[in-house]
Design a protein around this motif. Structure first.
Motif, PDB file in Angstrom:
ATOM      1  N   THR A  90       0.824  -1.203   0.000  1.00 53.92           N
ATOM      2  CA  THR A  90       0.000   0.000   0.000  1.00 53.92           C
ATOM      3  C   THR A  90       0.855   1.248   0.000  1.00 53.92           C
ATOM      4  N   GLN A  91       0.476   2.201  -0.857  1.00 53.90           N
ATOM      5  CA  GLN A  91       1.132   3.498  -0.855  1.00 53.90           C
ATOM      6  C   GLN A  91       0.145   4.535  -0.345  1.00 53.90           C
ATOM      7  N   SER A  92       0.528   5.259   0.700  1.00 54.13           N
ATOM      8  CA  SER A  92      -0.340   6.255   1.304  1.00 54.13           C
ATOM      9  C   SER A  92       0.143   7.648   0.932  1.00 54.13           C
ATOM     10  N   VAL A  93      -0.776   8.492   0.468  1.00 54.38           N
ATOM     11  CA  VAL A  93      -0.429   9.861   0.086  1.00 54.38           C
ATOM     12  C   VAL A  93      -1.365  10.828   0.798  1.00 54.38           C
ATOM     13  N   LEU A 255      -1.156   3.497 -10.106  1.00 50.78           N
ATOM     14  CA  LEU A 255      -1.925   3.204  -8.902  1.00 50.78           C
ATOM     15  C   LEU A 255      -3.347   3.726  -8.997  1.00 50.78           C
ATOM     16  N   ALA A 256      -3.543   4.781  -9.767  1.00 54.46           N
ATOM     17  CA  ALA A 256      -4.832   5.487  -9.785  1.00 54.46           C
ATOM     18  C   ALA A 256      -5.550   5.250 -11.101  1.00 54.46           C
ATOM     19  N   LYS A 257      -6.249   4.164 -11.192  1.00 51.13           N
ATOM     20  CA  LYS A 257      -7.090   3.872 -12.351  1.00 51.13           C
ATOM     21  C   LYS A 257      -8.541   4.197 -11.999  1.00 51.13           C
ATOM     22  N   GLU A 258      -9.237   4.830 -12.920  1.00 51.96           N
ATOM     23  CA  GLU A 258     -10.637   5.166 -12.640  1.00 51.96           C
ATOM     24  C   GLU A 258     -11.427   3.908 -12.300  1.00 51.96           C
ATOM     25  N   ASP A 261     -10.785   0.780  -6.237  1.00 48.31           N
ATOM     26  CA  ASP A 261     -11.127   1.022  -4.837  1.00 48.31           C
ATOM     27  C   ASP A 261      -9.891   1.457  -4.062  1.00 48.31           C
ATOM     28  N   VAL A 262     -10.080   2.399  -3.150  1.00 50.58           N
ATOM     29  CA  VAL A 262      -9.020   2.881  -2.273  1.00 50.58           C
ATOM     30  C   VAL A 262      -9.590   3.013  -0.866  1.00 50.58           C
ATOM     31  N   PHE A 324      -3.508   3.712  -1.569  1.00 54.60           N
ATOM     32  CA  PHE A 324      -3.630   3.027  -2.854  1.00 54.60           C
ATOM     33  C   PHE A 324      -2.942   1.666  -2.737  1.00 54.60           C
ATOM     34  N   THR A 325      -3.631   0.596  -3.101  1.00 57.97           N
ATOM     35  CA  THR A 325      -3.051  -0.746  -3.050  1.00 57.97           C
ATOM     36  C   THR A 325      -2.546  -1.126  -4.435  1.00 57.97           C
TER      37      THR A 325
END
Length: 390
Positions: A90-93, A255-258, A261-262, A324-325
C-alpha cells in the motif's frame, strides 16, 4: 538439508544482544508513511538487515557441510511464528477532503453583475448562477460546454443536451433529438417568458452554463455591482458531493485507475471506502527564473458508500490520507521482516528453532508489506518458529 558452516554474529553476551536490539531496530514509521513502493520496501528491509548487527544478520558459509544445528546457548534472543495471511503493498499519500477540484466560470458577455451568489451556495438545474444586466445566467446539466448560440436550424449534441434540460424543466411539444426545430424554439420562448427575458426563441451564447450536475459555489470573484468583461472570472464551482483530492508523482500513475477502490483515512484514523472517480495530469509552470515546470497526477476520490459519506460530513475541509493498493498476495506464509538473515552466498534465510537447537534455512522472499515479508522454502510451514530480534 545438508550441513551448513555457521559463522554466527549472535554469540554475544545476552545483555549486549538486548542493547543491540534496542539500538538497531528502527521505530515503526508513522501510519501515513507506510505506503512505499515495493522496491523501496525491499531496499529498506535490506538496509535494516545489514545495519542490524548481532540482531538481524548471520553470515552463513557454503551449504552442504554439517547439520547446521546450534547449541541451546546460542539460540536467538526471541522467536516468531510463521503465519499465513494476506499482504497488501500500500502506498499512502496526503489528500484534501473537500468537494473536488473547482471549475472557473468566466463571463461570455459584458455587463454589470446585478445578482451574485455566496460561497457555499448550491445551485440546481434551471436556477441562475448569477445575473448580469438583470439577465440570469442559467445552470443546465450536460457534459458539452456551451460554445455557440442555439437557434432554429442548429444541429448537434449540444441541441440534444438543451432539449433534454427543457424537458426535465417541464417544457414539451418538441422531440429530444439533435435538431433545433420550430417546436424547440416555441419551448425556448416559453422558458424565456418564465425567466422574464425577451422571447426570441434563440438561446444566446452566455445565457446558459452546462455542468455535469448540481454545483456548489466555491468562491466568488465578481460581486454585485462589479463590471465583467468576456473572459473575466465571475466565480468558481465544484460538485455538491464531498470528495478527496490527492496528488501522485507521474511514476505512480498506475496506482490510480478510474474505478479502482481505495481507502481514505479521516481525522481520528477513521478509515472509509473510496473509489477513484477522475485522474488528470496537471502541469505547474516554472517561475521563469530557472525553475522547471512540474507534472503531477491529480486524483479525485469519491466516497464509496453512505457510511463513508456520513462519516465525512463532520468535516467540511480536512487533511486526510489516501491508501492506494498496488499489489495483494492472499493466503501466503509470512514472518516479521526482522526475522530475515542475509546469507553469505546471497539471498535470505531464517533461523528455524526446534526445541534447544536451531538451523539456518534459505528462503525465497515475496512481497514486503506492513513490517512482514512473504517467504517460502523447504521446511517452512505455518506455525514454524523462527529466530527474531528481541
Amino acid at each position: 538439508m545438508g550441513d551448513i558452516a555457521v559463522d554466527s554474529v549472535r554469540g554475544q553476551d545476552s545483555d549486549q544482544e538486548s542493547e543491540a536490539a534496542r539500538t538497531s531496530v528502527p521505530e515503526p514509521a508513522p501510519r501515513r508513511r507506510k505506503g512505499r513502493r515495493r522496491v523501496m520496501k525491499a531496499a529498506l528491509a535490506v538496509l535494516v538487515l545489514v545495519a542490524g548487527g548481532a540482531v538481524a544478520v548471520a553470515t552463513l558459509g557454503p551449504l552442504g557441510r554439517g547439520s547446521g544445528d546450534k547449541a541451546a546457548t546460542e539460540l536467538p534472543p526471541s522467536t516468531a511464528e510463521v503465519t499465513r495471511r494476506t499482504l497488501q503493498d500500500t502506498q499512502s499519500v496526503d489528500g484534501q477532503l473537500g468537494f473536488g477540484p473547482a471549475t472557473t466560470l468566466s463571463a461570455r458577455r459584458p455587463g454589470t453583475v446585478t445578482e451574485a451568489p455566496e460561497a457555499g451556495d448550491r445551485i440546481t438545474r434551471g436556477k441562475a448562477l448569477y445575473e448580469a444586466d438583470g439577465r440570469p445566467v442559467t445552470l443546465m446539466y450536460g457534459s458539452t460546454p456551451a460554445y455557440r448560440a442555439l437557434k432554429t436550424g442548429s444541429e448537434g449534441a449540444d441541441v440534444r443536451q438543451l432539449e433534454r434540460n427543457l424537458s426535465a424543466l417541464g417544457y414539451s411539444g418538441f422531440t429530444v433529438d439533435d435538431e433545433y426545430t420550430a417546436t424547440t424554439a416555441e419551448a425556448v420562448r416559453a422558458w424565456q417568458e418564465d425567466l422574464g427575458l425577451p422571447e426570441t426563441g434563440t438561446v444566446e451564447l452566455g445565457s446558459v452554463v452546462f455542468a455535469p450536475g448540481a454545483v456548489r459555489v466555491d468562491s466568488v470573484a465578481a460581486r454585485k455591482g462589479d463590471t465583467v468583461a468576456p473572459g473575466g472570472k465571475v466565480l468558481s464551482y465544484t460538485g455538491t458531493d464531498q470528495a478527496v483530492t490527492a496528488e501522485l508523482d507521474p511514476a505512480d500513475q498506475q496506482l490510480a485507475k478510474e474505478g479502482r477502490d481505495v481507502e481514505v483515512v479521516l481525522p481520528g484514523d477513521r478509515t472509509v471506502k473510496g473509489t477513484v472517480k477522475d485522474v488528470s495530469t496537471v502541469i505547474e509552470p516554472g517561475n521563469g527564473q530557472g525553475e522547471e515546470a512540474k507534472t503531477k497526477i491529480e486524483v479525485v476520490v469519491a466516497l464509496g458508500d453512505a457510511a463513508a459519506r456520513k462519516a465525512a460530513e463532520a468535516y467540511a475541509l480536512a487533511a486526510v490520507h489516501v491508501d492506494f493498493t498496488s499489489e495483494t498476495r492472499e493466503d501466503v506464509l509470512t514472518v516479521p521482516v526482522g526475522a530475515l538473515l542475509a546469507l553469505a552466498e546471497g539471498g535470505f534465510g531464517v533461523e528455524v528453532v526446534k526445541g534447544s537447537t536451531s538451523t539456518y534455512v534459505p528462503v525465497t522472499t515475496g512481497l514486503f508489506a506492513d513490517g512482514r515479508v512473504e517467504i517460502s522454502g523447504k521446511g517452512i510451514s505455518e506455525g514454524t518458529k523462527v529466530g527474531a530480534p528481541k
